[in-house]
Scaffold this motif. Sequence first.
Motif, PDB file in Angstrom:
ATOM      1  N   GLY A 132       0.991  -1.162  -0.007  1.00 48.08           N
ATOM      2  CA  GLY A 132      -0.059  -0.194  -0.215  1.00 48.08           C
ATOM      3  C   GLY A 132       0.778   1.412  -0.135  1.00 48.08           C
ATOM      4  N   MET A 133       1.878   1.534   0.953  1.00 45.71           N
ATOM      5  CA  MET A 133       2.675   2.667   0.728  1.00 45.71           C
ATOM      6  C   MET A 133       3.661   2.712  -0.361  1.00 45.71           C
ATOM      7  SD  MET A 133       6.431   2.851   3.065  1.00 45.71           S
ATOM      8  CE  MET A 133       7.240   4.637   2.812  1.00 45.71           C
ATOM      9  N   LEU A 134       3.963   1.502  -1.084  1.00 44.38           N
ATOM     10  CA  LEU A 134       4.624   1.769  -2.260  1.00 44.38           C
ATOM     11  C   LEU A 134       4.009   2.306  -3.317  1.00 44.38           C
ATOM     12  CD1 LEU A 134       6.762  -1.510  -2.218  1.00 44.38           C
ATOM     13  CD2 LEU A 134       7.768   0.796  -2.052  1.00 44.38           C
ATOM     14  N   LYS A 135       2.427   1.990  -3.425  1.00 46.43           N
ATOM     15  CA  LYS A 135       1.576   2.250  -4.451  1.00 46.43           C
ATOM     16  C   LYS A 135       1.240   3.799  -4.114  1.00 46.43           C
ATOM     17  CE  LYS A 135      -0.224   0.828  -7.336  1.00 46.43           C
ATOM     18  NZ  LYS A 135      -0.058   0.939  -8.740  1.00 46.43           N
ATOM     19  N   ILE A 136       1.249   4.162  -2.784  1.00 46.07           N
ATOM     20  CA  ILE A 136       0.850   5.742  -2.758  1.00 46.07           C
ATOM     21  C   ILE A 136       2.264   6.671  -3.088  1.00 46.07           C
ATOM     22  CG2 ILE A 136       0.485   7.386  -0.949  1.00 46.07           C
ATOM     23  CD1 ILE A 136      -1.219   5.396   0.790  1.00 46.07           C
ATOM     24  N   LEU A 137       3.275   6.156  -2.908  1.00 45.87           N
ATOM     25  CA  LEU A 137       4.390   6.876  -3.230  1.00 45.87           C
ATOM     26  C   LEU A 137       4.630   6.816  -4.810  1.00 45.87           C
ATOM     27  CD1 LEU A 137       7.050   5.607  -0.661  1.00 45.87           C
ATOM     28  CD2 LEU A 137       6.123   7.997  -0.914  1.00 45.87           C
ATOM     29  N   GLU A 138       4.261   5.494  -5.225  1.00 43.03           N
ATOM     30  CA  GLU A 138       4.424   5.462  -6.904  1.00 43.03           C
ATOM     31  C   GLU A 138       3.372   6.675  -7.412  1.00 43.03           C
ATOM     32  OE1 GLU A 138       2.170   2.705 -10.092  1.00 43.03           O
ATOM     33  OE2 GLU A 138       3.435   1.664  -8.427  1.00 43.03           O
ATOM     34  N   LEU A 139       2.110   6.664  -7.011  1.00 44.35           N
ATOM     35  CA  LEU A 139       1.102   7.568  -7.407  1.00 44.35           C
ATOM     36  C   LEU A 139       1.654   9.170  -7.306  1.00 44.35           C
ATOM     37  CD1 LEU A 139      -1.933   5.937  -6.516  1.00 44.35           C
ATOM     38  CD2 LEU A 139      -1.275   5.840  -8.628  1.00 44.35           C
ATOM     39  N   ARG A 140       2.307   9.364  -6.149  1.00 43.94           N
ATOM     40  CA  ARG A 140       2.796  10.683  -5.868  1.00 43.94           C
ATOM     41  C   ARG A 140       3.905  11.021  -6.804  1.00 43.94           C
ATOM     42  NH1 ARG A 140       5.164  13.019  -0.114  1.00 43.94           N
ATOM     43  NH2 ARG A 140       6.443  14.380  -1.127  1.00 43.94           N
ATOM     44  N   GLU A 141       4.690  10.126  -6.884  1.00 45.01           N
ATOM     45  CA  GLU A 141       5.842  10.453  -8.025  1.00 45.01           C
ATOM     46  C   GLU A 141       5.224  10.513  -9.194  1.00 45.01           C
ATOM     47  OE1 GLU A 141       8.453   7.216  -7.579  1.00 45.01           O
ATOM     48  OE2 GLU A 141       8.956   7.613  -5.450  1.00 45.01           O
ATOM     49  N   ARG A 142       4.331  10.012  -9.749  1.00 46.22           N
ATOM     50  CA  ARG A 142       3.533  10.006 -11.049  1.00 46.22           C
ATOM     51  C   ARG A 142       3.093  11.517 -11.264  1.00 46.22           C
ATOM     52  NH1 ARG A 142      -0.871   5.979 -12.578  1.00 46.22           N
ATOM     53  NH2 ARG A 142       0.675   4.589 -12.130  1.00 46.22           N
ATOM     54  N   ALA A 143       2.315  11.810 -10.246  1.00 46.60           N
ATOM     55  CA  ALA A 143       1.698  13.288 -10.160  1.00 46.60           C
ATOM     56  C   ALA A 143       2.736  14.583 -10.142  1.00 46.60           C
ATOM     57  CB  ALA A 143       0.816  13.161  -8.961  1.00 46.60           C
ATOM     58  N   GLU A 144       3.669  14.071  -9.396  1.00 45.28           N
ATOM     59  CA  GLU A 144       4.904  15.267  -9.186  1.00 45.28           C
ATOM     60  C   GLU A 144       5.380  15.257 -10.556  1.00 45.28           C
ATOM     61  OE1 GLU A 144       6.379  15.124  -4.712  1.00 45.28           O
ATOM     62  OE2 GLU A 144       7.006  13.452  -6.049  1.00 45.28           O
ATOM     63  N   SER A 145       5.648  14.256 -11.425  1.00 46.12           N
ATOM     64  CA  SER A 145       6.200  14.163 -12.810  1.00 46.12           C
ATOM     65  C   SER A 145       5.510  14.661 -13.769  1.00 46.12           C
ATOM     66  CB  SER A 145       6.797  12.663 -13.215  1.00 46.12           C
ATOM     67  OG  SER A 145       7.311  12.598 -14.512  1.00 46.12           O
TER      68      SER A 145
END
Length: 370
Positions: free
Chosen positions: A317-330
């Motif tokens: 779950g944490m890795l998915k939230i961080l992945e989505l955040r990195e995608r949004a930032e990019s």
Amino acid sequence: MRLLNEGREALQSWAAPYERLIAVMTAQRESAAAGDGVWRLPDGEAFYNARLANFTTTNLTAQEIHDLGLANVERIHGEMEAIMEEVGFEGSLQDFFAFMREDPQFYYPNTDEGRQAYLDEATAAIERMNERLPEYFITLPQHALEVRRVEPFREASAGKAFYSRPAADGSRPGIYYANLRDMSDMPIYQLEALAYHEGNPGHHMQLAIMTDLEDIPSFRRFGGFTAYSEGWGLYTEYLPLEMGFYEDPYSNFGRLAMELWRAARLVVDTGLHYHEWSREEAIEYLVENTPNPRGDATNAIERYIVMPGQATAYMIGMLKILELRERAESELGDDFDIRMFHEVILRDGAVPLAVLEELVDAWIAEVQAG
């Protein structure tokens, strides 16, 4: 005295049924197949895959989860070694683990005064966090939050720390319970991360906001998905680092130790149920790769044996939230707003990770469209 006698008689009436239950369980133990994982059972592989899909709400395979665990254990070990250098510790990572477990500076006394000191500091940590929440969040929890000691009558069977959500009508606050039965189980260096995980911006924020959602059915307000809720809890152990908390490097080590435990779960859960590890192999992996004592490792592995798949949800779950955040930032660049990202994560309550991804992608598209 009358009530005591009646209570004793009532308890004694349960003796015969429990004796029959013990006999059944003893017979089942004698006839159980060799091995500890569900791989040994009929259709065990299919059962385990279904458990992983249920708890992670993803299509990740057992091998993919195992590999994620190994990679993150290695990453966290590297970050811990950097802290060793920062504090000037000489020795191996295992030596540092032993130092953190055994040095008395990292523990409050096992007294009523020591327990109160722990509760006071955990409350203070949450209060300091509360002052900073508006910088990172739009919707804030409206329910009160209290830090309490687990009551003595259930200390022996309770976990290390847990959260009880507030009553929807406001009659009961959200409660972060800390199990202070033995202060050697509650190191000071983990105090901050535990307070953020169980309190704000962790479980209290997420569950208090979800409790107050309107125009959705009750099962959405009061149900949940482990990967979402525990993934959020683990993410909110990490977020305070970016906010400038964990100023003491030992507290940052405590944060990493808790993240390491969740990463190692990916390895041992899949080790037991997919790679056919024995109970002893799994215990030794935790002992060798985490700072937790052998008792913690033994209890954990016995839990994972009887609850296959559940322990993988936290890190996934944490890795998915961080992945989505990195995608949004990019994709959004200067238009990325951390407050709005957290609003998107929280405003619909607990959802499967695939649905969460759809919500974040829709927000990204909305921002890009202007």
